[in-house]
Scaffold this motif. Sequence first.
Motif, PDB file in Angstrom:
ATOM      1  N   LEU A  20       0.831  -1.211   0.000  1.00 27.41           N
ATOM      2  CA  LEU A  20       0.000   0.000   0.000  1.00 27.41           C
ATOM      3  C   LEU A  20       0.864   1.259   0.000  1.00 27.41           C
ATOM      4  N   TYR A  21       1.948   1.223   0.773  1.00 26.75           N
ATOM      5  CA  TYR A  21       2.844   2.386   0.821  1.00 26.75           C
ATOM      6  C   TYR A  21       3.480   2.643  -0.537  1.00 26.75           C
ATOM      7  N   ALA A  22       3.861   1.545  -1.218  1.00 27.69           N
ATOM      8  CA  ALA A  22       4.514   1.705  -2.521  1.00 27.69           C
ATOM      9  C   ALA A  22       3.527   2.092  -3.614  1.00 27.69           C
ATOM     10  N   ALA A  23       2.259   1.721  -3.449  1.00 24.55           N
ATOM     11  CA  ALA A  23       1.284   1.935  -4.530  1.00 24.55           C
ATOM     12  C   ALA A  23       0.591   3.288  -4.460  1.00 24.55           C
ATOM     13  N   LEU A  24       0.399   3.822  -3.253  1.00 26.28           N
ATOM     14  CA  LEU A  24      -0.414   5.030  -3.100  1.00 26.28           C
ATOM     15  C   LEU A  24       0.442   6.285  -3.064  1.00 26.28           C
ATOM     16  N   LEU A  26      -1.877   6.209  -6.442  1.00 27.12           N
ATOM     17  CA  LEU A  26      -1.679   5.462  -7.686  1.00 27.12           C
ATOM     18  C   LEU A  26      -1.281   6.360  -8.844  1.00 27.12           C
ATOM     19  N   ASN A  27      -1.906   7.540  -8.938  1.00 28.01           N
ATOM     20  CA  ASN A  27      -1.647   8.406 -10.098  1.00 28.01           C
ATOM     21  C   ASN A  27      -0.235   8.960 -10.110  1.00 28.01           C
ATOM     22  N   LYS A  28       0.448   8.921  -8.956  1.00 24.92           N
ATOM     23  CA  LYS A  28       1.832   9.417  -8.916  1.00 24.92           C
ATOM     24  C   LYS A  28       2.846   8.275  -8.968  1.00 24.92           C
ATOM     25  N   LYS A  29       2.477   7.102  -8.422  1.00 31.19           N
ATOM     26  CA  LYS A  29       3.442   6.009  -8.327  1.00 31.19           C
ATOM     27  C   LYS A  29       3.502   5.160  -9.598  1.00 31.19           C
ATOM     28  N   ILE A  30       2.381   5.040 -10.304  1.00 27.58           N
ATOM     29  CA  ILE A  30       2.358   4.189 -11.499  1.00 27.58           C
ATOM     30  C   ILE A  30       2.216   5.076 -12.730  1.00 27.58           C
ATOM     31  N   ALA A 392      -0.177  -3.898  -7.436  1.00 20.18           N
ATOM     32  CA  ALA A 392      -0.060  -2.439  -7.534  1.00 20.18           C
ATOM     33  C   ALA A 392       1.164  -1.930  -6.786  1.00 20.18           C
ATOM     34  N   GLY A 393       1.436  -2.519  -5.619  1.00 21.94           N
ATOM     35  CA  GLY A 393       2.592  -2.100  -4.834  1.00 21.94           C
ATOM     36  C   GLY A 393       3.900  -2.368  -5.551  1.00 21.94           C
ATOM     37  N   MET A 394       4.015  -3.545  -6.154  1.00 23.14           N
ATOM     38  CA  MET A 394       5.243  -3.881  -6.882  1.00 23.14           C
ATOM     39  C   MET A 394       5.433  -2.975  -8.086  1.00 23.14           C
ATOM     40  N   MET A 395       4.345  -2.673  -8.781  1.00 28.40           N
ATOM     41  CA  MET A 395       4.461  -1.777  -9.939  1.00 28.40           C
ATOM     42  C   MET A 395       4.881  -0.376  -9.495  1.00 28.40           C
ATOM     43  N   GLY A 396       4.321   0.070  -8.357  1.00 27.59           N
ATOM     44  CA  GLY A 396       4.710   1.384  -7.839  1.00 27.59           C
ATOM     45  C   GLY A 396       6.160   1.404  -7.394  1.00 27.59           C
ATOM     46  N   TYR A 397       6.610   0.312  -6.731  1.00 32.18           N
ATOM     47  CA  TYR A 397       7.996   0.236  -6.259  1.00 32.18           C
ATOM     48  C   TYR A 397       8.982   0.212  -7.429  1.00 32.18           C
ATOM     49  N   MET A 398       8.626  -0.548  -8.473  1.00 27.88           N
ATOM     50  CA  MET A 398       9.509  -0.659  -9.648  1.00 27.88           C
ATOM     51  C   MET A 398       9.356   0.512 -10.607  1.00 27.88           C
ATOM     52  N   GLU A 399       8.414   1.426 -10.281  1.00 23.88           N
ATOM     53  CA  GLU A 399       8.113   2.538 -11.177  1.00 23.88           C
ATOM     54  C   GLU A 399       7.824   2.027 -12.586  1.00 23.88           C
ATOM     55  N   ALA A 400       7.092   0.920 -12.630  1.00 22.55           N
ATOM     56  CA  ALA A 400       6.737   0.315 -13.913  1.00 22.55           C
ATOM     57  C   ALA A 400       5.696   1.181 -14.626  1.00 22.55           C
ATOM     58  N   THR A 401       5.637   1.037 -15.925  1.00 25.01           N
ATOM     59  CA  THR A 401       4.689   1.795 -16.728  1.00 25.01           C
ATOM     60  C   THR A 401       3.515   0.903 -17.098  1.00 25.01           C
ATOM     61  N   LEU A 402       2.311   1.436 -16.861  1.00 28.48           N
ATOM     62  CA  LEU A 402       1.102   0.676 -17.192  1.00 28.48           C
ATOM     63  C   LEU A 402       0.673   1.000 -18.615  1.00 28.48           C
ATOM     64  N   THR A 403       0.603  -0.010 -19.441  1.00 28.03           N
ATOM     65  CA  THR A 403       0.168   0.148 -20.826  1.00 28.03           C
ATOM     66  C   THR A 403      -1.127  -0.626 -21.025  1.00 28.03           C
ATOM     67  N   LEU A 404      -1.720  -0.476 -22.214  1.00 23.30           N
ATOM     68  CA  LEU A 404      -2.949  -1.224 -22.487  1.00 23.30           C
ATOM     69  C   LEU A 404      -2.705  -2.738 -22.425  1.00 23.30           C
ATOM     70  N   PRO A 405      -1.622  -3.250 -23.027  1.00 30.39           N
ATOM     71  CA  PRO A 405      -1.321  -4.670 -22.815  1.00 30.39           C
ATOM     72  C   PRO A 405      -1.072  -5.000 -21.353  1.00 30.39           C
ATOM     73  N   GLY A 406      -0.568  -4.010 -20.591  1.00 29.34           N
ATOM     74  CA  GLY A 406      -0.372  -4.241 -19.161  1.00 29.34           C
ATOM     75  C   GLY A 406      -1.688  -4.476 -18.456  1.00 29.34           C
ATOM     76  N   ILE A 407      -2.718  -3.715 -18.847  1.00 32.41           N
ATOM     77  CA  ILE A 407      -4.053  -3.942 -18.271  1.00 32.41           C
ATOM     78  C   ILE A 407      -4.542  -5.343 -18.631  1.00 32.41           C
ATOM     79  N   ALA A 408      -4.243  -5.760 -19.869  1.00 30.87           N
ATOM     80  CA  ALA A 408      -4.608  -7.130 -20.259  1.00 30.87           C
ATOM     81  C   ALA A 408      -3.900  -8.142 -19.371  1.00 30.87           C
ATOM     82  N   GLY A 409      -2.650  -7.849 -19.027  1.00 26.36           N
ATOM     83  CA  GLY A 409      -1.903  -8.731 -18.137  1.00 26.36           C
ATOM     84  C   GLY A 409      -2.542  -8.800 -16.759  1.00 26.36           C
TER      85      GLY A 409
END
Length: 515
Positions: A20-24, A26-30, A392-409
């Motif tokens: 939760l700490y890494a993800a929130l 959401l609009n700033k972390k991911i 969500a936390g891992m994506m925020g921690y890794m500063e990963a980028t969410l793409t449309l295929p990412g949503i499919a994932g």
Amino acid sequence: MNRPLLWRFIVIAVVIAASLYAALPLNKKIKLGLDLQGGMHLLYEVQTEKAVDMALARTAEDFRARLEAAGIVPAAFAVDDQKRISVEMARTADIEKVRTEAKEFGELSESAADANHIYYGVTAERAQAIRQHAVDQALETLRNRIDQFGVAEPMLQKQGENHILIQLPGVKDPERAKELIKTTARLEFRMVDENASLQDALKGNIPPNAELLYEYSKDPVTNKTEPHTPLLVEKHAMLGGESIVDADVRIDQQFNEPYVSINFDSEGARRFGDLTEKFVKRRMAIILDGKVHSAPVIREKITGGKAQITGGFTAEQAHDLAIILRAGALPAPLALQEERSVGPSLGADSIRDGLTACLYGALAVVLFMLVYYRVGGIIANIALTLNVVILAGMMGYMEATLTLPGIAGIALTIGMAVDANVLIYERIREELFNGKTVRAAVEAGFSRAFVTIVDSNVTTLIAAVVLFQFGTGPLKGFAVTLSIGLMASMFTAVFVSRWMFDLILSNRKVTEIKV
């Protein structure tokens, strides 16, 4: 709660709290990819023939210097229209000496000769190597520039022999980005030729070893940087930008204008010191891509390896110039072949549709698990929720980028997240059907399903890793969300679900359980 259950609860609580700490928020972390937040899609052609021309010009200068060092002064020395170095002999007897020097020089091949002329060119293999190197170096230079420009998750890749595809998500100023990309950034320090007549040069009578350039400065009326002062500068560059190791924006205290301060490496600092010592009281032009940015008079020898580039820059122009100087010059100009912009409205539609699909998919899974597995379904749904939180936390921690295929994932992960629970519950059902107690059935169900769960997730994870390694931007987004989702799924299905079953069975005499 006994001690083992307490420790497992602490582990789960720490993981969820950290997620939760890494993800929130959401609009700033991911970060969102090009297809979700809009941006630029550019295709550039590297003009590799210009790279061959530039390499030939540099080789010609070096060859001329070698001939002069050997005591050979040609009557004329130039690069002609056929991309050959033309050497006209002052004395016919010098032709063999030139051939000897050319053989030792090693980068040229003789293409033609007569009594008074000899012509040299680069070999076809050497020209092809220059073209290939130009594309590779351009790709690396552009990547460095864009990284320093601050674009998140840009995509740069070579296409064909001499094209480079660039995707820049979230760029707000397309023109500034294109200017940063296409600037060649060929920096030269050349001496101003003050012996020849500037007036004659303006009439077209330019000495063979000089060039008429203009000094650019900010117009106080239009506030634009435009050419104002003509200067006659020597063609030979005394020092280039290849020795620059750093460039920063500074503010001039007298005029309150930004300028770019550059630092040379040790060899560049030594050469710059020698240069300024040799040409004291002469003007030295600082030229970037054929534009004179300043031409100060050298008052004394400058040691320390520092120089300044002024030119009436805005803060953004100075910042961008510092970036391209730090990243290095392009080996050849770029020609824009294709430009497309992805609007943020399309991205918003994609996000809404993607989230709607995930929501419906999750709702269907939750309802099915509740109806079919009852208590087991409640546990599986809690595990599914925690799975999304960890993802969500891992994506925020890794500063990963969410793409449309990412949503499919993510949608695929939601489906797979309960798959492990289904395997466990079916094993538990079998054990209960065979007459085992609830505690023994749960123990056997988790034990028997564990290997199968690991096998299926690991094989999928290997495929996701390969996809990430060899895929492009959107495919990488899919691979990232799938990989993280799989690891989170294994944790929640095996560790969290087991903890919840053990919590239910601890200190209670449970004779029946709905799974």
